[in-house]
Design an enzyme around this catalytic site. Structure first.
Site, short mmCIF file in Angstrom:
data_model
loop_
_atom_site.label_atom_id
_atom_site.label_comp_id
_atom_site.label_asym_id
_atom_site.label_seq_id
_atom_site.Cartn_x
_atom_site.Cartn_y
_atom_site.Cartn_z
N ARG A 88 -69.65 -51.26 -70.93
CA ARG A 88 -69.07 -51.05 -69.41
C ARG A 88 -69.58 -52.05 -68.43
NH1 ARG A 88 -69.97 -45.59 -70.99
NH2 ARG A 88 -68.26 -44.36 -71.36
N ILE A 89 -70.90 -52.03 -68.00
CA ILE A 89 -71.70 -52.82 -67.03
C ILE A 89 -71.43 -54.20 -67.47
CG2 ILE A 89 -73.73 -53.44 -65.93
CD1 ILE A 89 -74.64 -50.19 -66.27
N GLU A 137 -92.96 -48.61 -64.98
CA GLU A 137 -92.70 -48.60 -63.49
C GLU A 137 -93.46 -47.72 -62.77
OE1 GLU A 137 -88.49 -48.35 -63.35
OE2 GLU A 137 -88.12 -50.02 -64.67
N HIS A 178 -85.75 -50.99 -59.42
CA HIS A 178 -85.04 -50.17 -60.21
C HIS A 178 -83.92 -49.62 -59.26
CE1 HIS A 178 -84.60 -47.88 -64.12
NE2 HIS A 178 -83.34 -48.04 -63.63
N ARG A 219 -82.99 -52.15 -69.28
CA ARG A 219 -84.39 -51.26 -69.03
C ARG A 219 -85.44 -52.42 -69.73
NH1 ARG A 219 -82.30 -47.63 -67.00
NH2 ARG A 219 -82.32 -45.63 -67.62
C1 DGY Z 1 -79.71 -45.44 -65.06
O1 DGY Z 1 -78.60 -44.81 -64.38
O2 DGY Z 1 -79.94 -45.53 -66.42
C2 DGY Z 1 -80.16 -46.26 -64.08
O3 DGY Z 1 -81.04 -47.28 -64.80
C3 DGY Z 1 -80.95 -45.56 -62.88
O4 DGY Z 1 -82.06 -44.98 -63.59
#
Ligand code: DGY
Length: 320
Positions: free
Chosen positions: A157-158, A268, A287, A239
């Site tokens: 999707r992204i 992180e 993040h 990630r």
């Molecule tokens: C997610 O929703 O997985 C983003 O990385 C925010 O943590």
């Protein structure tokens, strides 16, 4: 009887109020992430868990939660949860995709632009009143996006939303995905499939959008980075562990690639002394892929809905 629910962090007031109508709610207010010992102690006797990306929900935590029926994570990523083990125990795991897709794609592009147009360097020049360094016709040059090649690693999707933004900037788009898209979809999206090696070799900007898993752990390493152009950039809003961070730092130091923009890291927070914080050819954000008011509100609504549906034995809106 009301369901007992544990939240490892505070959520929006409207979401907590909604939850309180149906559940007895315990919210961890201390250190983030919630210390494991405390998590194990508090999850005992709970029916539901609302967790966040830094909470490691492994078999030990799941075993401690004898009554647990539902885990709802306030994130699209669920790599922090042992989903296989939860499934074995009959626990429904849900997550929050879709609502954050455009927002994360926007941040990806904000990072790309900040990096190639040197926005952070420019901000420093203004704050330090050091304008003389930009006065010459050849001073403070940056790079155009138009006519460049954007490589998308992971066409979910992204990834697909980032494609739209890339096309709006007149970029050529290549991609690599575990599964090649159907020809028709490639045509609609205006993208071309490449092998992993070729994607790294041909991209001017390489943007990572695969989920984190055993298969993608350390996927972007020296071997792949060495295939990149010296002028190329890596962007990561997925990630941190997908990149071998030591390999990336070395590549940036040795100028094997031109730069990187990162929203996520192996561990992180990365701390002030991390080598990445000393480098001028990187842009770093903490993040914040999904952190807009609108998106975080939607994520909160969805997290609660997912949990309540699961607790009532129904299918959540987004089940892992
Ligand atoms: C997610 O929703 O997985 C983003 O990385 C925010 O943590």
């Amino acid at each position: 009887m009301k369901f007992k629910v544990l939240l490892t962090r505070k959520l929006h007031d409207f979401a907590i109020n909604e939850l309180r109508k149906r559940c007895q709610v315990h919210i961890h207010m201390g250190k983030i992430p919630m210390p494991k010992k405390k998590l194990i102690a508090k999850i005992k006797g709970k029916d539901g868990l609302i967790c966040f990306p830094y909470d490691i929900i492994d078999s030990e935590v799941i075993d401690a939660a004898r009554n647990l029926k539902a885990i709802s994570t306030f994130s699209v990523g669920y790599d922090q949860i042992d989903v296989k083990y939860a499934r074995k125990k009959g626990i429904i795991v849900s997550y929050t995709p879709e609502v954050l897709t455009k927002t994360t794609a926007d941040l990806t592009f904000a990072l790309i632009l900040a990096l190639v147009r040197r926005i952070v360097d420019g901000d420093r020049i203004v704050r330090q009143n050091n304008w003389k360094v930009i006065f010459g016709a050849y001073d403070f040059l940056s790079t155009d996006l138009n006519k460049k090649t954007l490589g998308i690693l992971g066409m979910g999707r992204i990834g697909k939303e980032v494609v739209k933004r890339g096309l709006a900037f007149d970029m050529k788009i290549l991609y690599h995905n575990r599964k090649k898209l159907p020809k028709k979809e490639e045509k609609v999206l205006n993208v071309k499939y490449e092998t992993l090696n070729n994607l790294f070799g041909k991209s001017d900007i390489l943007s990572i959008h695969v989920p984190y898993s055993k298969e993608t752990h350390g996927l972007v390493n020296t071997r792949l980075i060495k295939k990149m152009k010296k002028t190329a950039y890596i962007i990561n809003t997925a990630r941190g562990m997908i990149i071998n961070e030591k390999d990336l730092v070395l590549a940036l130091k040795r100028k094997i690639i031109a730069g990187a923009a990162l929203d996520v890291y192996s561990h992180e927070p990365i701390g002030k002394t991390h080598p990445l914080t000393k480098m001028s050819n990187v842009v770093l954000s903490p993040h914040i892929g999904s952190s807009t008011t609108e998106t975080r509100n939607e994520m909160a609504k969805l997290t609660i809905k997912n949990l309540i549906l699961s607790l009532n034995g129904k299918n959540p809106i987004y089940r892992v």
